[in-house]
Design a protein around this motif. Structure first.
Motif, PDB file in Angstrom:
ATOM      1  N   UNK A 115      47.745  39.708  55.853  1.00 13.37           N
ATOM      2  CA  UNK A 115      47.694  38.351  55.319  1.00 13.37           C
ATOM      3  C   UNK A 115      46.492  38.030  54.470  1.00 13.37           C
ATOM      4  N   UNK A 116      45.465  38.863  54.510  1.00 12.16           N
ATOM      5  CA  UNK A 116      44.244  38.553  53.755  1.00 12.16           C
ATOM      6  C   UNK A 116      44.425  38.827  52.268  1.00 12.16           C
ATOM      7  N   UNK A 117      43.634  38.131  51.480  1.00  9.29           N
ATOM      8  CA  UNK A 117      43.669  38.380  50.032  1.00  9.29           C
ATOM      9  C   UNK A 117      43.034  39.733  49.726  1.00  9.29           C
ATOM     10  N   UNK A 118      43.725  40.514  48.929  1.00  5.79           N
ATOM     11  CA  UNK A 118      43.278  41.869  48.612  1.00  5.79           C
ATOM     12  C   UNK A 118      42.977  41.984  47.121  1.00  5.79           C
ATOM     13  N   UNK A 119      42.035  42.832  46.784  1.00  3.71           N
ATOM     14  CA  UNK A 119      41.770  43.103  45.367  1.00  3.71           C
ATOM     15  C   UNK A 119      43.014  43.699  44.728  1.00  3.71           C
ATOM     16  N   UNK A 120      43.339  43.174  43.571  1.00  5.47           N
ATOM     17  CA  UNK A 120      44.572  43.565  42.890  1.00  5.47           C
ATOM     18  C   UNK A 120      44.242  44.178  41.537  1.00  5.47           C
ATOM     19  N   UNK A 121      44.885  45.289  41.249  1.00  4.86           N
ATOM     20  CA  UNK A 121      44.700  45.986  39.972  1.00  4.86           C
ATOM     21  C   UNK A 121      46.009  45.991  39.195  1.00  4.86           C
ATOM     22  N   UNK A 122      45.892  45.776  37.903  1.00  5.25           N
ATOM     23  CA  UNK A 122      47.083  45.847  37.050  1.00  5.25           C
ATOM     24  C   UNK A 122      47.586  47.284  36.925  1.00  5.25           C
ATOM     25  N   UNK A 123      48.834  47.407  36.561  1.00  4.01           N
ATOM     26  CA  UNK A 123      49.429  48.724  36.332  1.00  4.01           C
ATOM     27  C   UNK A 123      48.845  49.311  35.046  1.00  4.01           C
ATOM     28  N   UNK A 124      48.382  50.548  35.063  1.00  3.62           N
ATOM     29  CA  UNK A 124      47.897  51.160  33.811  1.00  3.62           C
ATOM     30  C   UNK A 124      49.024  51.195  32.776  1.00  3.62           C
ATOM     31  N   UNK A 125      48.685  51.064  31.496  1.00  2.00           N
ATOM     32  CA  UNK A 125      49.721  51.058  30.455  1.00  2.00           C
ATOM     33  C   UNK A 125      50.682  52.240  30.564  1.00  2.00           C
ATOM     34  N   UNK A 126      50.158  53.375  30.955  1.00  3.14           N
ATOM     35  CA  UNK A 126      50.993  54.588  31.039  1.00  3.14           C
ATOM     36  C   UNK A 126      52.118  54.448  32.055  1.00  3.14           C
ATOM     37  N   UNK A 127      51.943  53.593  33.052  1.00  4.82           N
ATOM     38  CA  UNK A 127      52.908  53.496  34.150  1.00  4.82           C
ATOM     39  C   UNK A 127      53.758  52.230  34.069  1.00  4.82           C
ATOM     40  N   UNK A 128      53.654  51.501  32.982  1.00  2.00           N
ATOM     41  CA  UNK A 128      54.310  50.191  32.936  1.00  2.00           C
ATOM     42  C   UNK A 128      55.824  50.278  32.953  1.00  2.00           C
ATOM     43  N   UNK A 129      56.371  51.418  32.596  1.00  2.00           N
ATOM     44  CA  UNK A 129      57.832  51.547  32.597  1.00  2.00           C
ATOM     45  C   UNK A 129      58.382  51.827  33.987  1.00  2.00           C
ATOM     46  N   UNK A 130      57.497  52.036  34.957  1.00  3.96           N
ATOM     47  CA  UNK A 130      57.958  52.465  36.277  1.00  3.96           C
ATOM     48  C   UNK A 130      58.328  51.365  37.239  1.00  3.96           C
ATOM     49  N   UNK A 131      58.161  50.123  36.837  1.00  2.54           N
ATOM     50  CA  UNK A 131      58.569  49.025  37.702  1.00  2.54           C
ATOM     51  C   UNK A 131      57.566  48.662  38.784  1.00  2.54           C
ATOM     52  N   UNK A 132      56.343  49.201  38.693  1.00  2.00           N
ATOM     53  CA  UNK A 132      55.309  48.808  39.649  1.00  2.00           C
ATOM     54  C   UNK A 132      54.794  47.417  39.297  1.00  2.00           C
ATOM     55  N   UNK A 133      54.393  46.671  40.345  1.00  2.00           N
ATOM     56  CA  UNK A 133      53.804  45.352  40.103  1.00  2.00           C
ATOM     57  C   UNK A 133      52.297  45.441  39.985  1.00  2.00           C
ATOM     58  N   UNK A 134      51.702  46.509  40.494  1.00  6.41           N
ATOM     59  CA  UNK A 134      50.260  46.675  40.463  1.00  6.41           C
ATOM     60  C   UNK A 134      49.813  47.511  41.640  1.00  6.41           C
ATOM     61  N   UNK A 135      48.535  47.385  41.973  1.00  9.39           N
ATOM     62  CA  UNK A 135      47.977  48.115  43.119  1.00  9.39           C
ATOM     63  C   UNK A 135      47.051  47.167  43.876  1.00  9.39           C
ATOM     64  N   UNK A 136      47.035  47.307  45.194  1.00  9.41           N
ATOM     65  CA  UNK A 136      46.034  46.593  45.983  1.00  9.41           C
ATOM     66  C   UNK A 136      45.099  47.618  46.606  1.00  9.41           C
ATOM     67  N   UNK A 137      43.880  47.158  46.844  1.00 11.04           N
ATOM     68  CA  UNK A 137      42.861  48.024  47.432  1.00 11.04           C
ATOM     69  C   UNK A 137      42.673  47.612  48.884  1.00 11.04           C
TER      70      UNK A 137
END
Lengths: 145, 115
Positions: free
Chosen positions: B71-93
């Motif tokens: 439930x805690x807020x996590x650091x969020x990273x955008x999807x690298x341009x190379x992976x944008x076609x893969x349907x990922x929303x991003x990454x959390x740390x």
């Protein structure tokens, strides 16, 4: 130098090995050589995309050049060359980094299909024959692979 | 840490792999039983285990090995341009590790297409 030989550019290329092959990228696109930490694998990714890691506030994809060109090894790569292009940054696996050299030889595409379209050569560095990565079109190719 | 944050994710384990699904995407956790794709397929793993949990959204369902609601807020990273076609929303740390974030629907589609 051969009659039709080219000198790549005044800034040279960063030459590195991946398995038994040598590759080069324009030195001005190679931002740093990084140690590869434990990677996070990405669901649905092709085999040449080993995974990603966080570096200086961004997520970097790691590409296994050997698998991409069909010369996979069992080597666990600990280093990678970080290449930046307008389409984003990518880390390319490296067994050894040989430094910056001015290349001579041919810079024609090594093939007319697949990744070979984005490799140029055969070019020569002091360490031997290298395939020169056309970084911009290479990253565009990876984005579609 | 400053920068984008993402609050409310379901952290999923699939063998040694990590996945995160936005909590708002999940409408139910269910015991395995139905014919639901296993998320390990999306990593190329063909040795399908028994058990785990089914994550169900309004549009799809997928089976993972274990889940943990975070439930805690996590650091969020955008999807690298190379992976944008893969349907990922991003990454959390989480604890120094990156977890790829994607919807149940996308994860189910990847798991089915690799099966």
């Amino acid at each position: 130098m051969l009659e039709n030989a080219l000198v790549a550019d005044a800034h040279g290329h960063l030459v590195f090995a991946c398995g038994s092959s040598l590759y080069a990228v324009p030195a001005d696109t190679a931002s740093e050589v990084v140690n590869v930490p434990t990677l996070t694998r990405v669901p649905g990714a092709p085999q040449h995309l080993l995974g990603v890691f966080a570096h200086r506030g961004e997520v970097l994809p790691v590409i296994d050049l050997g698998r991409l060109v069909g010369a996979a090894t069992d080597e666990a790569f600990k280093r990678a060359v970080l290449v930046r292009t307008p389409r984003g940054a990518v880390a390319l696996t490296a067994s050894r980094v040989l430094g910056v050299s001015v290349l001579e030889g041919s810079f024609d595409p090594l093939g007319d299909a697949g990744v070979q379209q984005h490799l140029r050569g055969p070019a020569r560095a002091p360490a031997g024959e290298v395939a020169v990565i056309d970084t911009r079109s290479f990253v565009d190719f990876l984005a579609q692979a | 840490m400053t920068g984008p944050r993402l609050e409310g994710v379901v952290l999923c384990r699939v063998r040694d792999e990590r996945l995160a699904v936005p909590a708002e995407d999940v409408v139910a956790f269910e015991a395995p039983g139905a014919d639901v794709a296993w998320a390990g397929r999306a990593f190329g793993d063909t040795d399908v285990p028994e058990g785990g949990k089914i994550l169900r959204s309004r549009a799809a369902a997928v089976r993972v090995d274990s889940v943990e609601v975070h439930g805690e807020a996590l650091s969020f990273f955008e999807v690298p341009p190379l992976l944008r076609a893969g349907g990922l929303a991003g990454f959390v740390l989480v604890a120094g590790e990156l977890w790829p974030v994607l919807s149940v629907e996308r994860l189910a589609a990847l798991s089915r297409s690799a099966a």
